[in-house]
Design a protein around this motif. Structure first.
Motif, PDB file in Angstrom:
ATOM      1  N   GLY A  52      35.015 -13.817   4.924  1.00 20.23           N
ATOM      2  CA  GLY A  52      34.434 -15.563   5.913  1.00 20.23           C
ATOM      3  C   GLY A  52      32.848 -16.480   5.323  1.00 20.23           C
ATOM      4  N   ASP A  53      32.277 -15.288   4.228  1.00 19.63           N
ATOM      5  CA  ASP A  53      30.965 -16.003   3.575  1.00 19.63           C
ATOM      6  C   ASP A  53      31.260 -16.770   3.108  1.00 19.63           C
ATOM      7  N   ILE A  54      30.593 -18.924   3.697  1.00 17.55           N
ATOM      8  CA  ILE A  54      31.696 -19.373   2.630  1.00 17.55           C
ATOM      9  C   ILE A  54      30.911 -19.619   1.101  1.00 17.55           C
ATOM     10  N   VAL A  55      31.628 -19.130  -0.302  1.00 10.35           N
ATOM     11  CA  VAL A  55      30.748 -19.746  -1.605  1.00 10.35           C
ATOM     12  C   VAL A  55      31.974 -20.850  -1.595  1.00 10.35           C
ATOM     13  N   ILE A  56      31.191 -21.077  -2.780  1.00 12.62           N
ATOM     14  CA  ILE A  56      31.735 -22.338  -3.313  1.00 12.62           C
ATOM     15  C   ILE A  56      30.908 -22.772  -5.028  1.00 12.62           C
ATOM     16  N   GLU A  57      31.600 -22.636  -5.806  1.00 10.26           N
ATOM     17  CA  GLU A  57      31.523 -22.805  -7.374  1.00 10.26           C
ATOM     18  C   GLU A  57      31.860 -23.815  -7.764  1.00 10.26           C
ATOM     19  N   LYS A  58      30.977 -24.547  -8.607  1.00 10.41           N
ATOM     20  CA  LYS A  58      31.500 -25.769  -9.799  1.00 10.41           C
ATOM     21  C   LYS A  58      30.735 -25.986 -11.084  1.00 10.41           C
ATOM     22  N   GLY A  59      31.273 -25.642 -11.811  1.00  8.41           N
ATOM     23  CA  GLY A  59      30.296 -25.362 -13.006  1.00  8.41           C
ATOM     24  C   GLY A  59      28.971 -24.733 -13.088  1.00  8.41           C
ATOM     25  N   ASN A  60      27.710 -25.682 -12.887  1.00 10.06           N
ATOM     26  CA  ASN A  60      27.200 -24.597 -12.809  1.00 10.06           C
ATOM     27  C   ASN A  60      25.944 -24.076 -11.556  1.00 10.06           C
ATOM     28  N   VAL A  61      26.860 -24.813 -10.934  1.00  9.16           N
ATOM     29  CA  VAL A  61      25.942 -24.906  -9.074  1.00  9.16           C
ATOM     30  C   VAL A  61      27.174 -24.025  -8.388  1.00  9.16           C
ATOM     31  N   ARG A  62      26.706 -23.287  -7.653  1.00  8.08           N
ATOM     32  CA  ARG A  62      26.901 -22.610  -6.856  1.00  8.08           C
ATOM     33  C   ARG A  62      26.526 -22.588  -4.949  1.00  8.08           C
ATOM     34  N   PHE A  63      26.855 -23.198  -4.105  1.00  9.21           N
ATOM     35  CA  PHE A  63      26.519 -23.135  -3.138  1.00  9.21           C
ATOM     36  C   PHE A  63      26.993 -21.662  -2.381  1.00  9.21           C
ATOM     37  N   TYR A  64      26.360 -20.883  -0.962  1.00  7.45           N
ATOM     38  CA  TYR A  64      27.123 -19.990  -0.228  1.00  7.45           C
ATOM     39  C   TYR A  64      25.480 -20.054   0.355  1.00  7.45           C
ATOM     40  N   PHE A  65      27.021 -20.110   1.555  1.00  3.38           N
ATOM     41  CA  PHE A  65      26.505 -20.613   2.862  1.00  3.38           C
ATOM     42  C   PHE A  65      27.599 -18.585   3.505  1.00  3.38           C
ATOM     43  N   PRO A  66      26.476 -18.110   4.153  1.00  4.11           N
ATOM     44  CA  PRO A  66      26.553 -16.509   5.236  1.00  4.11           C
ATOM     45  C   PRO A  66      26.937 -16.805   6.035  1.00  4.11           C
ATOM     46  N   ILE A  67      27.819 -17.345   6.219  1.00  3.33           N
ATOM     47  CA  ILE A  67      28.251 -17.734   8.136  1.00  3.33           C
ATOM     48  C   ILE A  67      28.681 -16.398   9.067  1.00  3.33           C
ATOM     49  N   VAL A  68      29.167 -15.316   8.043  1.00  2.41           N
ATOM     50  CA  VAL A  68      29.518 -14.323   9.261  1.00  2.41           C
ATOM     51  C   VAL A  68      28.337 -13.284   9.264  1.00  2.41           C
ATOM     52  N   THR A  69      27.930 -13.245   8.054  1.00  4.88           N
ATOM     53  CA  THR A  69      26.303 -12.649   8.396  1.00  4.88           C
ATOM     54  C   THR A  69      26.068 -13.456   9.552  1.00  4.88           C
ATOM     55  N   CYS A  70      25.450 -14.455   9.365  1.00  4.59           N
ATOM     56  CA  CYS A  70      24.805 -15.280  10.430  1.00  4.59           C
ATOM     57  C   CYS A  70      25.360 -14.959  11.997  1.00  4.59           C
ATOM     58  N   ILE A  71      26.249 -14.781  11.929  1.00  5.01           N
ATOM     59  CA  ILE A  71      27.317 -14.380  13.475  1.00  5.01           C
ATOM     60  C   ILE A  71      26.492 -13.044  13.450  1.00  5.01           C
ATOM     61  N   ILE A  72      26.928 -11.959  13.327  1.00  6.34           N
ATOM     62  CA  ILE A  72      26.256 -10.658  12.797  1.00  6.34           C
ATOM     63  C   ILE A  72      25.496  -9.906  13.269  1.00  6.34           C
ATOM     64  N   ILE A  73      24.556 -11.380  12.645  1.00 10.94           N
ATOM     65  CA  ILE A  73      23.258 -10.645  12.564  1.00 10.94           C
ATOM     66  C   ILE A  73      22.685 -11.495  13.860  1.00 10.94           C
ATOM     67  N   SER A  74      23.727 -12.301  14.276  1.00 13.95           N
ATOM     68  CA  SER A  74      22.676 -13.112  16.272  1.00 13.95           C
ATOM     69  C   SER A  74      23.170 -12.277  16.884  1.00 13.95           C
ATOM     70  N   VAL A  75      24.535 -12.039  16.639  1.00 16.50           N
ATOM     71  CA  VAL A  75      25.346 -10.964  17.883  1.00 16.50           C
ATOM     72  C   VAL A  75      24.360  -9.751  17.657  1.00 16.50           C
ATOM     73  N   MET A  76      23.828  -8.860  16.577  1.00 16.65           N
ATOM     74  CA  MET A  76      22.660  -7.770  16.580  1.00 16.65           C
ATOM     75  C   MET A  76      21.423  -7.705  17.443  1.00 16.65           C
ATOM     76  N   LEU A  77      20.495  -8.828  17.197  1.00 17.80           N
ATOM     77  CA  LEU A  77      19.197  -9.100  18.144  1.00 17.80           C
ATOM     78  C   LEU A  77      19.711  -9.650  19.217  1.00 17.80           C
ATOM     79  N   SER A  78      21.146 -10.078  19.700  1.00 17.74           N
ATOM     80  CA  SER A  78      20.639 -10.679  20.893  1.00 17.74           C
ATOM     81  C   SER A  78      20.815  -9.303  22.013  1.00 17.74           C
ATOM     82  N   LEU A  79      21.753  -8.197  20.930  1.00 17.63           N
ATOM     83  CA  LEU A  79      21.755  -6.959  21.230  1.00 17.63           C
ATOM     84  C   LEU A  79      20.826  -5.979  22.034  1.00 17.63           C
TER      85      LEU A  79
END
Length: 89
Positions: A52-79
């Protein structure tokens, strides 16, 4: 008559201004502990590489957005905050 800057400094007590370095040191220690826990847990649980973490790779560029990791960390910190508030009452 003193300037506005002098009045705002004297509004706070000396003990309140001495608490700022203690807070910053405590915050630094907490961040180091979180980093060490992240490093230790990352070996067994793939934090930052979850499905569920978003990874887009095109040529020399890599875009990474760990959205599921952010959600899990947010839930854990809220708890953790919710449990801490329960014990503070």
């Amino acid at each position: 008559m003193g300037s506005c800057k002098e009045r705002t400094i004297f509004r706070y007590g000396v003990s309140e201004l001495n608490d700022i370095p203690k807070f910053l040191i405590g915050l630094g220690i907490v961040l180091v502990v979180i980093g060490l826990v992240w490093l230790a847990v990352g070996r067994f649980f793939p934090i930052g590489r979850l499905p569920g973490d978003i990874v887009i790779e095109k040529g020399n560029v890599r875009f990474y957005f760990p959205i599921v990791t952010c959600i899990i960390i947010s839930v854990m910190l809220s708890l953790i905050a919710w449990i801490a508030r329960m014990f503070m009452k």
